[in-house]
Design an enzyme around this catalytic site. Structure first.
Site, PDB file in Angstrom:
ATOM      1  N   MET A  30       1.026  -1.260  -0.044  1.00 32.68           N
ATOM      2  CA  MET A  30      -0.092  -0.065  -0.151  1.00 32.68           C
ATOM      3  C   MET A  30       0.748   1.412  -0.004  1.00 32.68           C
ATOM      4  SD  MET A  30      -3.581  -0.768   1.995  1.00 32.68           S
ATOM      5  CE  MET A  30      -3.128  -0.457   3.639  1.00 32.68           C
ATOM      6  N   LEU A  33       6.874   2.959   1.358  1.00 32.87           N
ATOM      7  CA  LEU A  33       7.735   1.790   1.519  1.00 32.87           C
ATOM      8  C   LEU A  33       8.900   1.983   2.628  1.00 32.87           C
ATOM      9  CD1 LEU A  33       8.163   1.119  -2.340  1.00 32.87           C
ATOM     10  CD2 LEU A  33       6.525   0.228  -0.938  1.00 32.87           C
ATOM     11  N   HIS A  34       9.213   0.933   3.172  1.00 37.04           N
ATOM     12  CA  HIS A  34      10.122   0.790   4.256  1.00 37.04           C
ATOM     13  C   HIS A  34      11.135  -0.206   4.261  1.00 37.04           C
ATOM     14  CE1 HIS A  34       7.727  -1.879   6.145  1.00 37.04           C
ATOM     15  NE2 HIS A  34       6.852  -0.869   6.489  1.00 37.04           N
ATOM     16  N   HIS A  37       9.360  -3.477   3.236  1.00 39.10           N
ATOM     17  CA  HIS A  37       8.936  -3.863   1.920  1.00 39.10           C
ATOM     18  C   HIS A  37      10.157  -4.033   0.865  1.00 39.10           C
ATOM     19  CE1 HIS A  37       5.628  -1.012   2.996  1.00 39.10           C
ATOM     20  NE2 HIS A  37       4.947  -2.080   2.843  1.00 39.10           N
ATOM     21  N   GLN A  61     -10.639  -2.266   2.704  1.00 36.26           N
ATOM     22  CA  GLN A  61     -10.027  -3.097   3.772  1.00 36.26           C
ATOM     23  C   GLN A  61      -9.893  -1.864   5.157  1.00 36.26           C
ATOM     24  OE1 GLN A  61      -6.388  -3.973   1.921  1.00 36.26           O
ATOM     25  NE2 GLN A  61      -5.167  -3.464   3.824  1.00 36.26           N
ATOM     26  N   GLN A 153      -3.257 -11.856   8.266  1.00 36.91           N
ATOM     27  CA  GLN A 153      -3.257 -11.480   6.669  1.00 36.91           C
ATOM     28  C   GLN A 153      -2.451 -12.795   5.856  1.00 36.91           C
ATOM     29  OE1 GLN A 153      -2.793  -7.654   4.629  1.00 36.91           O
ATOM     30  NE2 GLN A 153      -0.841  -8.608   4.160  1.00 36.91           N
ATOM     31  N   VAL A 176      10.622  -7.613   9.603  1.00 40.48           N
ATOM     32  CA  VAL A 176      11.758  -6.664   9.700  1.00 40.48           C
ATOM     33  C   VAL A 176      11.576  -5.610  10.983  1.00 40.48           C
ATOM     34  CG1 VAL A 176      13.513  -5.007   8.601  1.00 40.48           C
ATOM     35  CG2 VAL A 176      12.393  -7.053   7.340  1.00 40.48           C
ATOM     36  N   ARG A 187       2.607   2.488   9.531  1.00 39.23           N
ATOM     37  CA  ARG A 187       1.956   3.463  10.544  1.00 39.23           C
ATOM     38  C   ARG A 187       2.781   3.988  11.491  1.00 39.23           C
ATOM     39  NH1 ARG A 187      -2.680  -0.012   8.950  1.00 39.23           N
ATOM     40  NH2 ARG A 187      -4.334   0.843   8.636  1.00 39.23           N
TER      41      ARG A 187
END
Length: 295
Positions: A30, A33-34, A37, A61, A153, A176, A187
Site C-alpha cells: 500500500m 515503502l520502508h 517492503h 479494507q 493476513q 523486519v 503506521r
C-alpha cells in the site's frame, strides 16, 4: 523500471516476460515503502527474474472510522525506492481501475476473518482477500511475497490461494525490525518521539514470552496475564488483545507445551494501532517458520 496504471498493459508486459521463460515475483504493497517492503523486494529479486510491485491503498479494507484518508502516501518517493531496489514493473492503479463501476464480487473467509484482527476490524479481511485475489489474478506471478508481521493476513491469503486454486506460490518473509525491536510498519510514521519509544513495549512483551517458553513455562493463561500487566505498565499503551493461539486455526490454547503457539498482539500507542506477533516453539521443537502455499 516500467510503470503501469492500467491492468491490460501490465498483463501484456508480464505475459511477454513469461513467454521468454523468465520467472515473475510479486510484492503487493500500500506504499509508504520502508525496509520491511525492501526486504520483500530483495527476496523476490533473489528468487525471480522480474519483480513486480504494486502500490495501491485499498479502500475496502478500511472501516469508516479508520485512517484511509490519513494513510501515508508519497508516490514519488516510493517510485524512487522501487527503482533503486531493482523492481522491474511498478503497478500503481487508481481505485476505479481495481473497482470499476458495477463491481460487486467479494472474497470472504468466514472463519479466519472473524478472529483476532477480524473481531476488531469487521470487514477488513474481506477487503484484503478481495484485493489480493484480484492482484494475483492480474499479475499471475510465480511467487508473491508477504511479511509475517501481518501473520493473520498471511494465513488468510494462504487459505484463499488453496481454496481458489490460484497458481501463485505464497512466500512468507520474516518480520523486519528496527534496532530496538519495533516491527517496521507504515503506521509507525504516526508516532511522536515519546510514542515511538513507548511502542517498543510490544517487542519487550515478545521477548518476555519467548524467554518464558524457552525456560519451560507452559501455562498460556498465566503468560497472557503477565504480558497484559507488562504492556499496561506503559502509560501510552492501550491493549486491544494479547492472544496465545494455534498458529493455523487461531483458536486460543491452554498449554504451550510440545507445540508451536502464536503470540499475537494488538496495542494502541496513543492513537496509533500497532500489531506484532511471534511463533513460540516449546523446548525441543525446531525454530518456527511459516510455510507458503500454492493452489
Amino acid at each position: 523500471m516500467r510503470t503501469f496504471q492500467q491492468i491490460a498493459p501490465l498483463r501484456a508486459y508480464v505475459r511477454g516476460i513469461r513467454a521468454e521463460g523468465k520467472s515473475v515475483g510479486f510484492v503487493p504493497t500500500m506504499g509508504a515503502l520502508h525496509d520491511g517492503h525492501i526486504g520483500l523486494i530483495l527476496r523476490a529479486k533473489n528468487d525471480c527474474d522480474l519483480v513486480v510491485t504494486s502500490i495501491f491503498v485499498n479502500p475496502t479494507q478500511f472501516a469508516e472510522n479508520e485512517d484511509l484518508d490519513a494513510y501515508p502516501r508519497d508516490l514519488r518517493r516510493d517510485q524512487q525506492i522501487a527503482s533503486n531496489e531493482g523492481v522491474g514493473a511498478l503497478f500503481q492503479p487508481e481505485v476505479d481501475e481495481i473497482y470499476p463501476p458495477g463491481f460487486e464480487t467479494v472474497v470472504d473467509l468466514p472463519k479466519l476473518s472473524l478472529l483476532l484482527e477480524g473481531a476488531y476490524r469487521p470487514g477488513h479481511f474481506r477487503g484484503v482477500a478481495t484485493v489480493v485475489a484480484k492482484l494475483l489474478n492480474i499479475v499471475r506471478a510465480d511467487r508473491a511475497y508477504f511479511g509475517q508481521k501481518d501473520y493473520q493476513q498471511l494465513l488468510v491469503v494462504n487459505q484463499m490461494v488453496r481454496d481458489l486454486n490460484i497458481a501463485t506460490e505464497i512466500v512468507g518473509v520474516n518480520t523486519v525490525r528496527a534496532v530496538d525491536g519495533l516491527a517496521l510498519s507504515s503506521r509507525n510514521a504516526y508516532l511522536s518521539p515519546t510514542e515511538r519509544s513507548a511502542a517498543t513495549v510490544l517487542f519487550r512483551a515478545i521477548r518476555f514470552a519467548e524467554d518464558y517458553v524457552e525456560s519451560g513455562g507452559s501455562a498460556a493463561p498465566h503468560l497472557q496475564s503477565e504480558l497484559e500487566e507488562l504492556i499496561a505498565r506503559e502509560p501510552c499503551a492501550s491493549i486491544d488483545y494479547v492472544a496465545l493461539v494455534d498458529p493455523e486455526s487461531l483458536i486460543p490454547v491452554e498449554s504451550l507445551a510440545d507445540r508451536l503457539t502464536l503470540l499475537a498482539l494488538a496495542v494502541r500507542i496513543g492513537k496509533t494501532r500497532l500489531i506484532d506477533n511471534s511463533l513460540l516453539a516449546s523446548p525441543g521443537l525446531p525454530p518456527a517458520r511459516h510455510r507458503g502455499t500454492r493452489g
